[in-house]
Design a protein around this motif. Structure first.
Motif, mmCIF file in Angstrom:
data_model
loop_
_atom_site.group_PDB
_atom_site.id
_atom_site.type_symbol
_atom_site.label_atom_id
_atom_site.label_comp_id
_atom_site.label_asym_id
_atom_site.label_seq_id
_atom_site.Cartn_x
_atom_site.Cartn_y
_atom_site.Cartn_z
ATOM 1 N N LEU A 107 0.883 -1.377 -0.013
ATOM 2 C CA LEU A 107 0.037 0.074 -0.045
ATOM 3 C C LEU A 107 0.839 1.212 0.109
ATOM 4 N N SER A 108 2.096 1.304 0.538
ATOM 5 C CA SER A 108 2.740 2.445 0.758
ATOM 6 C C SER A 108 4.244 2.092 1.222
ATOM 7 N N LEU A 109 5.061 3.025 0.513
ATOM 8 C CA LEU A 109 6.455 2.985 0.740
ATOM 9 C C LEU A 109 6.868 4.458 1.309
ATOM 10 N N ALA A 110 7.569 4.164 2.297
ATOM 11 C CA ALA A 110 8.356 5.336 2.840
ATOM 12 C C ALA A 110 10.038 5.439 3.140
ATOM 13 N N ILE A 111 10.686 6.683 2.934
ATOM 14 C CA ILE A 111 11.908 6.670 3.633
ATOM 15 C C ILE A 111 11.814 7.629 5.118
ATOM 16 N N VAL A 112 12.410 7.052 5.855
ATOM 17 C CA VAL A 112 12.257 7.578 7.293
ATOM 18 C C VAL A 112 13.578 7.807 7.794
ATOM 19 N N SER A 113 14.044 9.274 8.029
ATOM 20 C CA SER A 113 15.300 9.599 8.431
ATOM 21 C C SER A 113 15.092 10.432 9.389
ATOM 22 N N PRO A 114 16.152 10.504 10.525
ATOM 23 C CA PRO A 114 16.051 11.597 11.526
ATOM 24 C C PRO A 114 16.482 12.971 11.302
ATOM 25 N N ASP A 115 17.134 12.989 10.000
ATOM 26 C CA ASP A 115 17.412 14.288 9.197
ATOM 27 C C ASP A 115 16.234 15.067 8.573
ATOM 28 N N ARG A 116 14.955 14.322 8.331
ATOM 29 C CA ARG A 116 13.988 15.159 7.790
ATOM 30 C C ARG A 116 12.665 14.331 7.950
ATOM 31 N N GLN A 117 11.738 14.865 7.348
ATOM 32 C CA GLN A 117 10.525 14.532 7.616
ATOM 33 C C GLN A 117 10.087 13.294 6.770
ATOM 34 N N ASP A 118 9.398 12.365 6.935
ATOM 35 C CA ASP A 118 9.337 11.025 6.327
ATOM 36 C C ASP A 118 9.119 11.268 4.934
ATOM 37 N N LEU A 119 9.620 10.506 3.984
ATOM 38 C CA LEU A 119 9.596 10.983 2.401
ATOM 39 C C LEU A 119 8.703 9.635 2.052
ATOM 40 N N VAL A 120 7.400 10.186 1.665
ATOM 41 C CA VAL A 120 6.497 8.904 1.253
ATOM 42 C C VAL A 120 6.605 8.850 -0.275
ATOM 43 N N LEU A 121 6.721 7.569 -0.782
ATOM 44 C CA LEU A 121 7.121 7.505 -2.391
ATOM 45 C C LEU A 121 5.826 6.767 -3.062
ATOM 46 N N ASP A 125 0.238 3.313 -10.424
ATOM 47 C CA ASP A 125 -0.585 1.961 -10.927
ATOM 48 C C ASP A 125 0.013 1.055 -11.946
ATOM 49 N N SER A 126 0.584 1.803 -12.814
ATOM 50 C CA SER A 126 1.271 0.850 -13.794
ATOM 51 C C SER A 126 2.661 0.330 -13.364
ATOM 52 N N LYS A 127 2.942 0.566 -12.150
ATOM 53 C CA LYS A 127 4.265 0.004 -11.457
ATOM 54 C C LYS A 127 5.702 0.724 -12.393
ATOM 55 N N LYS A 128 5.285 1.350 -13.227
ATOM 56 C CA LYS A 128 6.551 2.018 -14.098
ATOM 57 C C LYS A 128 6.989 3.483 -13.456
ATOM 58 N N ILE A 129 8.032 3.768 -12.980
ATOM 59 C CA ILE A 129 8.472 4.846 -12.546
ATOM 60 C C ILE A 129 9.347 5.564 -13.483
ATOM 61 N N LYS A 130 8.913 6.778 -13.830
ATOM 62 C CA LYS A 130 9.590 7.591 -14.810
ATOM 63 C C LYS A 130 10.427 8.735 -13.961
ATOM 64 N N GLY A 131 11.797 8.853 -14.404
ATOM 65 C CA GLY A 131 12.521 9.994 -13.719
ATOM 66 C C GLY A 131 13.234 9.372 -12.647
ATOM 67 N N THR A 132 13.668 10.429 -12.001
ATOM 68 C CA THR A 132 14.284 9.970 -10.624
ATOM 69 C C THR A 132 13.144 9.801 -9.512
ATOM 70 N N TRP A 133 13.148 8.837 -8.900
ATOM 71 C CA TRP A 133 12.090 8.497 -7.954
ATOM 72 C C TRP A 133 12.339 9.137 -6.580
ATOM 73 N N PHE A 134 13.702 9.273 -6.078
ATOM 74 C CA PHE A 134 13.975 10.157 -4.937
ATOM 75 C C PHE A 134 15.587 10.460 -4.847
ATOM 76 N N THR A 135 15.717 11.323 -3.862
ATOM 77 C CA THR A 135 17.232 11.601 -3.722
ATOM 78 C C THR A 135 17.482 11.510 -2.006
ATOM 79 N N LEU A 136 18.654 10.759 -2.086
ATOM 80 C CA LEU A 136 19.261 10.385 -0.484
ATOM 81 C C LEU A 136 20.366 11.465 -0.310
#
Length: 237
Positions: A107-121, A125-136
């Motif tokens: 249902l959901s994916l999120a990056i949790v870090s003490p350095d910032r607010q949770d980054l919800v990814l 629906d197509s399961k195809k992700i275009k471009g850069t999904w996130f930055t670490l």
């Protein structure tokens, strides 16, 4: 996703690791030395994991049963029945559809870090992700948290796998056993062990990755192919 501080798998690999690091120093111009030195424990054992998956794929798994059939089997085994009751909890056996295959919805994916607010990814629906999904952010601590729902039948041995490449070279592989879950209306939440992104100019840049959720029957419930970046700082929201 997929980077932790490097640890040896076991004592007998110390010499091999030392030789590998010596070779990597020679290949410093490739720009990947720091990344290899920050690989996770699971990535160091990646070859063994690959072999294990090949062997598991040849194992003959017994016939599937509906949830009701699984519950009613082995009624003379008291300890097994107690385990089943604990696993199923408040599940109404008669209300669950009599289907053989479980259904797992991520249902959901999120990056949790003490350095910032949770980054919800967002999961398209197509399961195809275009471009850069996130930055670490380089050198940052973070965990991956996800929620999922199980329907129809018990899912056995649900696993999370993540493989990462940079410039076409595999630099990390992670496999996390999530567990066995019964079908229910409530949502399950799981958080992966904390990881740390590599740091330094050689670690920065673009990566490609593949994330999969599979069970003991090798059924894949979600596969995502995507790219992400490691930069000096988090991406501004």
């Amino acid at each position: 996703m997929g980077f932790v501080e490097k640890k040896e798998c076991d004592d007998h690999k110390d010499k091999n690791m030392e030789n590998s690091e010596a070779d990597l120093d020679i290949e410093d111009s490739s720009g990947l030395v720091n990344i290899y030195r920050n690989m996770s424990e699971s990535s160091i054992c990646a070859t063994e994991d690959d072999d294990e998956e090949d062997v598991q794929g040849k194992i003959q798994i017994g016939p599937k049963r509906t949830l009701k059939e699984q519950y009613e089997a082995d009624k003379d085994d008291e300890s097994l029945m107690r385990w089943k009751e604990q696993l199923l909890g408040s599940v109404d056996i008669n209300a669950v559809a009599e289907t053989l295959d479980p259904e797992v919805k991520i249902l959901s994916l999120a990056i949790v870090s003490p350095d910032r607010q949770d980054l919800v990814l967002p999961i398209p629906d197509s399961k195809k992700i275009k471009g850069t999904w996130f930055t670490l952010k380089e050198g940052s601590r973070y965990t991956i948290k996800f929620t999922f729902q199980v329907c129809n039948n018990i899912v056995s041995g649900l696993k999370y796998t993540n493989t990462v490449w940079k410039t076409g070279i595999k630099v990390d592989k992670m496999k996390e056993m999530i567990g066995t879950f019964s079908p229910q209306q409530e949502v399950y939440t799981h958080e992966l062990p904390e990881e740390t992104t590599p740091s330094g100019i050689l670690a920065r840049g673009s990566y490609s990755a593949r994330t999969k959720f599979v069970d003991d029957d090798h059924k894949c419930y979600l596969e995502l192919n995507y790219t992400f970046d490691i930069r000096k700082d988090w991406q501004s929201s």
